[in-house]
Design a protein around this motif. Sequence first.
Motif, PDB file in Angstrom:
ATOM      1  N   PRO A  74      14.305  -8.759  -0.162  1.00 55.28           N
ATOM      2  CA  PRO A  74      13.037  -8.762  -0.908  1.00 55.28           C
ATOM      3  C   PRO A  74      11.953  -9.635  -0.289  1.00 55.28           C
ATOM      4  O   PRO A  74      10.761  -9.334  -0.427  1.00 55.28           O
ATOM      5  N   SER A  75      12.319 -10.708   0.411  1.00 57.97           N
ATOM      6  CA  SER A  75      11.306 -11.606   0.975  1.00 57.97           C
ATOM      7  C   SER A  75      10.459 -10.942   2.039  1.00 57.97           C
ATOM      8  O   SER A  75       9.364 -11.426   2.356  1.00 57.97           O
ATOM      9  N   ALA A  76      10.947  -9.832   2.609  1.00 58.38           N
ATOM     10  CA  ALA A  76      10.193  -9.118   3.648  1.00 58.38           C
ATOM     11  C   ALA A  76       9.281  -8.041   3.073  1.00 58.38           C
ATOM     12  O   ALA A  76       8.525  -7.420   3.818  1.00 58.38           O
ATOM     13  N   GLN A  77       9.328  -7.836   1.774  1.00 61.33           N
ATOM     14  CA  GLN A  77       8.528  -6.784   1.146  1.00 61.33           C
ATOM     15  C   GLN A  77       7.132  -7.299   0.811  1.00 61.33           C
ATOM     16  O   GLN A  77       6.919  -8.503   0.602  1.00 61.33           O
ATOM     17  N   ASP A  78       6.176  -6.359   0.749  1.00 61.12           N
ATOM     18  CA  ASP A  78       4.798  -6.738   0.441  1.00 61.12           C
ATOM     19  C   ASP A  78       4.641  -7.263  -0.985  1.00 61.12           C
ATOM     20  O   ASP A  78       3.745  -8.077  -1.269  1.00 61.12           O
ATOM     21  N   TRP A  79       5.505  -6.804  -1.885  1.00 62.76           N
ATOM     22  CA  TRP A  79       5.372  -7.198  -3.287  1.00 62.76           C
ATOM     23  C   TRP A  79       6.068  -8.516  -3.610  1.00 62.76           C
ATOM     24  O   TRP A  79       5.981  -9.026  -4.718  1.00 62.76           O
ATOM     25  N   TRP A  80       6.766  -9.078  -2.614  1.00 54.08           N
ATOM     26  CA  TRP A  80       7.542 -10.291  -2.902  1.00 54.08           C
ATOM     27  C   TRP A  80       6.680 -11.489  -3.320  1.00 54.08           C
ATOM     28  O   TRP A  80       7.071 -12.241  -4.220  1.00 54.08           O
ATOM     29  N   PRO A  81       5.510 -11.739  -2.720  1.00 51.72           N
ATOM     30  CA  PRO A  81       4.707 -12.892  -3.172  1.00 51.72           C
ATOM     31  C   PRO A  81       4.383 -12.848  -4.662  1.00 51.72           C
ATOM     32  O   PRO A  81       4.426 -13.888  -5.331  1.00 51.72           O
ATOM     33  N   ALA A  82       4.058 -11.647  -5.198  1.00 48.24           N
ATOM     34  CA  ALA A  82       3.771 -11.540  -6.632  1.00 48.24           C
ATOM     35  C   ALA A  82       5.023 -11.813  -7.458  1.00 48.24           C
ATOM     36  O   ALA A  82       4.988 -12.541  -8.469  1.00 48.24           O
ATOM     37  N   VAL A  83       6.161 -11.251  -7.020  1.00 46.38           N
ATOM     38  CA  VAL A  83       7.417 -11.475  -7.746  1.00 46.38           C
ATOM     39  C   VAL A  83       7.845 -12.935  -7.627  1.00 46.38           C
ATOM     40  O   VAL A  83       8.336 -13.543  -8.586  1.00 46.38           O
ATOM     41  N   SER A  84       7.636 -13.525  -6.458  1.00 47.48           N
ATOM     42  CA  SER A  84       7.986 -14.939  -6.272  1.00 47.48           C
ATOM     43  C   SER A  84       7.175 -15.831  -7.205  1.00 47.48           C
ATOM     44  O   SER A  84       7.688 -16.820  -7.734  1.00 47.48           O
ATOM     45  N   ARG A  85       5.909 -15.454  -7.419  1.00 44.05           N
ATOM     46  CA  ARG A  85       5.085 -16.221  -8.358  1.00 44.05           C
ATOM     47  C   ARG A  85       5.628 -16.103  -9.783  1.00 44.05           C
ATOM     48  O   ARG A  85       5.624 -17.084 -10.542  1.00 44.05           O
ATOM     49  N   LEU A  86       6.106 -14.915 -10.136  1.00 41.60           N
ATOM     50  CA  LEU A  86       6.715 -14.744 -11.466  1.00 41.60           C
ATOM     51  C   LEU A  86       7.954 -15.621 -11.612  1.00 41.60           C
ATOM     52  O   LEU A  86       8.184 -16.222 -12.670  1.00 41.60           O
ATOM     53  N   PHE A  87       8.753 -15.698 -10.524  1.00 39.48           N
ATOM     54  CA  PHE A  87       9.929 -16.577 -10.577  1.00 39.48           C
ATOM     55  C   PHE A  87       9.506 -18.040 -10.703  1.00 39.48           C
ATOM     56  O   PHE A  87      10.154 -18.827 -11.408  1.00 39.48           O
ATOM     57  N   LEU A  88       8.420 -18.411 -10.028  1.00 38.40           N
ATOM     58  CA  LEU A  88       7.924 -19.785 -10.136  1.00 38.40           C
ATOM     59  C   LEU A  88       7.498 -20.083 -11.571  1.00 38.40           C
ATOM     60  O   LEU A  88       7.822 -21.149 -12.122  1.00 38.40           O
ATOM     61  N   ILE A  89       6.782 -19.140 -12.179  1.00 34.15           N
ATOM     62  CA  ILE A  89       6.352 -19.328 -13.571  1.00 34.15           C
ATOM     63  C   ILE A  89       7.569 -19.429 -14.487  1.00 34.15           C
ATOM     64  O   ILE A  89       7.631 -20.290 -15.383  1.00 34.15           O
ATOM     65  N   ALA A  90       8.567 -18.548 -14.274  1.00 32.59           N
ATOM     66  CA  ALA A  90       9.775 -18.594 -15.098  1.00 32.59           C
ATOM     67  C   ALA A  90      10.520 -19.907 -14.920  1.00 32.59           C
ATOM     68  O   ALA A  90      11.064 -20.473 -15.875  1.00 32.59           O
ATOM     69  N   THR A  91      10.528 -20.437 -13.694  1.00 35.34           N
ATOM     70  CA  THR A  91      11.178 -21.728 -13.442  1.00 35.34           C
ATOM     71  C   THR A  91      10.463 -22.853 -14.180  1.00 35.34           C
ATOM     72  O   THR A  91      11.096 -23.738 -14.772  1.00 35.34           O
ATOM     73  N   ILE A  92       9.128 -22.821 -14.149  1.00 37.83           N
ATOM     74  CA  ILE A  92       8.354 -23.843 -14.864  1.00 37.83           C
ATOM     75  C   ILE A  92       8.648 -23.790 -16.357  1.00 37.83           C
ATOM     76  O   ILE A  92       8.869 -24.816 -17.012  1.00 37.83           O
ATOM     77  N   LEU A  93       8.669 -22.570 -16.923  1.00 36.13           N
ATOM     78  CA  LEU A  93       8.873 -22.428 -18.367  1.00 36.13           C
ATOM     79  C   LEU A  93      10.289 -22.827 -18.779  1.00 36.13           C
ATOM     80  O   LEU A  93      10.484 -23.550 -19.760  1.00 36.13           O
ATOM     81  N   THR A 152      -0.762 -21.970 -10.810  1.00 37.73           N
ATOM     82  CA  THR A 152      -0.083 -21.179  -9.786  1.00 37.73           C
ATOM     83  C   THR A 152      -0.968 -20.050  -9.291  1.00 37.73           C
ATOM     84  O   THR A 152      -0.681 -19.450  -8.250  1.00 37.73           O
ATOM     85  N   PHE A 153      -2.027 -19.745 -10.032  1.00 33.63           N
ATOM     86  CA  PHE A 153      -2.970 -18.712  -9.635  1.00 33.63           C
ATOM     87  C   PHE A 153      -4.155 -19.368  -8.921  1.00 33.63           C
ATOM     88  O   PHE A 153      -4.836 -20.226  -9.502  1.00 33.63           O
ATOM     89  N   PRO A 154      -4.433 -18.985  -7.690  1.00 34.20           N
ATOM     90  CA  PRO A 154      -5.571 -19.580  -6.962  1.00 34.20           C
ATOM     91  C   PRO A 154      -6.890 -19.407  -7.698  1.00 34.20           C
ATOM     92  O   PRO A 154      -7.752 -20.293  -7.647  1.00 34.20           O
ATOM     93  N   GLU A 155      -7.048 -18.292  -8.389  1.00 33.68           N
ATOM     94  CA  GLU A 155      -8.289 -18.067  -9.128  1.00 33.68           C
ATOM     95  C   GLU A 155      -8.484 -19.124 -10.205  1.00 33.68           C
ATOM     96  O   GLU A 155      -9.611 -19.608 -10.433  1.00 33.68           O
ATOM     97  N   MET A 156      -7.409 -19.475 -10.907  1.00 27.78           N
ATOM     98  CA  MET A 156      -7.507 -20.477 -11.963  1.00 27.78           C
ATOM     99  C   MET A 156      -7.806 -21.857 -11.388  1.00 27.78           C
ATOM    100  O   MET A 156      -8.510 -22.658 -11.994  1.00 27.78           O
ATOM    101  N   ARG A 157      -7.283 -22.150 -10.204  1.00 29.39           N
ATOM    102  CA  ARG A 157      -7.594 -23.433  -9.573  1.00 29.39           C
ATOM    103  C   ARG A 157      -9.076 -23.525  -9.249  1.00 29.39           C
ATOM    104  O   ARG A 157      -9.709 -24.569  -9.421  1.00 29.39           O
ATOM    105  N   ALA A 158      -9.646 -22.416  -8.794  1.00 28.37           N
ATOM    106  CA  ALA A 158     -11.076 -22.413  -8.491  1.00 28.37           C
ATOM    107  C   ALA A 158     -11.908 -22.585  -9.751  1.00 28.37           C
ATOM    108  O   ALA A 158     -12.873 -23.353  -9.785  1.00 28.37           O
ATOM    109  N   VAL A 159     -11.502 -21.889 -10.827  1.00 29.51           N
ATOM    110  CA  VAL A 159     -12.220 -22.030 -12.091  1.00 29.51           C
ATOM    111  C   VAL A 159     -12.104 -23.451 -12.617  1.00 29.51           C
ATOM    112  O   VAL A 159     -13.076 -24.055 -13.076  1.00 29.51           O
ATOM    113  N   GLY A 160     -10.921 -24.021 -12.530  1.00 27.80           N
ATOM    114  CA  GLY A 160     -10.722 -25.387 -13.001  1.00 27.80           C
ATOM    115  C   GLY A 160     -11.547 -26.392 -12.224  1.00 27.80           C
ATOM    116  O   GLY A 160     -12.146 -27.300 -12.796  1.00 27.80           O
ATOM    117  N   THR A 161     -11.624 -26.214 -10.916  1.00 23.72           N
ATOM    118  CA  THR A 161     -12.433 -27.126 -10.103  1.00 23.72           C
ATOM    119  C   THR A 161     -13.910 -27.023 -10.460  1.00 23.72           C
ATOM    120  O   THR A 161     -14.624 -28.030 -10.557  1.00 23.72           O
TER     121      THR A 161
END
Length: 347
Positions: A74-93, A152-161
């Motif tokens: 899965p790490s070689a797939q184009d969709w993995w960064p989005a799925v990896s972010r979901l795993f990061l969010i699930a880990t945080i929660l 975890t979302f770059p867009e939210m970091r920009a809005v927050g800044t």
Amino acid sequence: MPSDVTWESWVGTAATIAAVIVIAAIALALLALVAALVSRRVPWVRDLARRVRSAMIATTAVVSIWIAGAISEPSAQDWWPAVSRLFLIATILTGSWLLAASVSFGFERLIAREETILIGPEARRRRTQLLVIHRLVLVTIAVLSLGAVLFTFPEMRAVGTSLLASAGIVSIIAGLAAQSILGNLIAGVQVAFTDAIKVGDVVVIQGEWGRIGEINLSYVVVYIWDERRLVVPCNYFTTTPIETWTRRSDKILGTVYLDLDWRVPMDELRAEFQRIVEASPAWDGRSLDATVTDAQGGFVTVRLVMSAKDSADQWTLRCEVRERIIGWLQREHPDALPRTRVDLGSA
């Protein structure tokens, strides 16, 4: 495994996930075994393990599958960064869930320990403060986890800044929040730490008699004597006078007023009142008194005062005294009962 199957293939991915899950299960089993061994000397470790078990399993499962995906196909797939972010969010929660469960267990242990050491108003004060701190910590964990998820979302970091760079917008938001939500939260903390009220205190609010049942960050729940619940905002207790019966001590005096005829034999009434009170298990032995406090309008007002260890016994004792004194007067001195006299003489 056939020679053409590699760890980078989907079959290899399935094998990796299975292997990681097995390793995680073994690690959890070892932790459970260690907890069982340690609990023989420290009993609360078993309770802690039971309390965090579900959160621990969820966190371990999420992290294990995330690692397995990151080192396989899965790490070689184009969709993995989005799925990896979901795993990061699930880990945080799930990690926040694990932390909150551990914190809650610690506070519950501390509250139980304080209740075995302290009694009376001091115990209620410490319990109230610990409950408020507990809720503040849980809210802090929730806010921090939510902030971590959003960032975890770059867009939210920009809005927050951008928002933080704009002092005008921040000041407006802070002002509005302070007037509504933050104002009530600050009042909740003030109520808990200024010792104005405590969980278990007997209070009279808006003519309602009850006990403080819950002190939350923004509101207080009063348990009314007839099993109703009165929900009051915390800032009510910082801006409005309230009547409390147990601020420094549970001990309290009870009063019964009787309007009687002028012919009431006070010496005999005092003796009967003393006999009734001394025979009652609700009396704490501190004080009793019978006094005529008024005499006008064809009646005398007799005030009976008695002490009790708390408001519940005081209520019981007052009802008992009132009922038995009335019965005694009816039997022994009916002429002392209140009556209205009318002069029928000629004008």
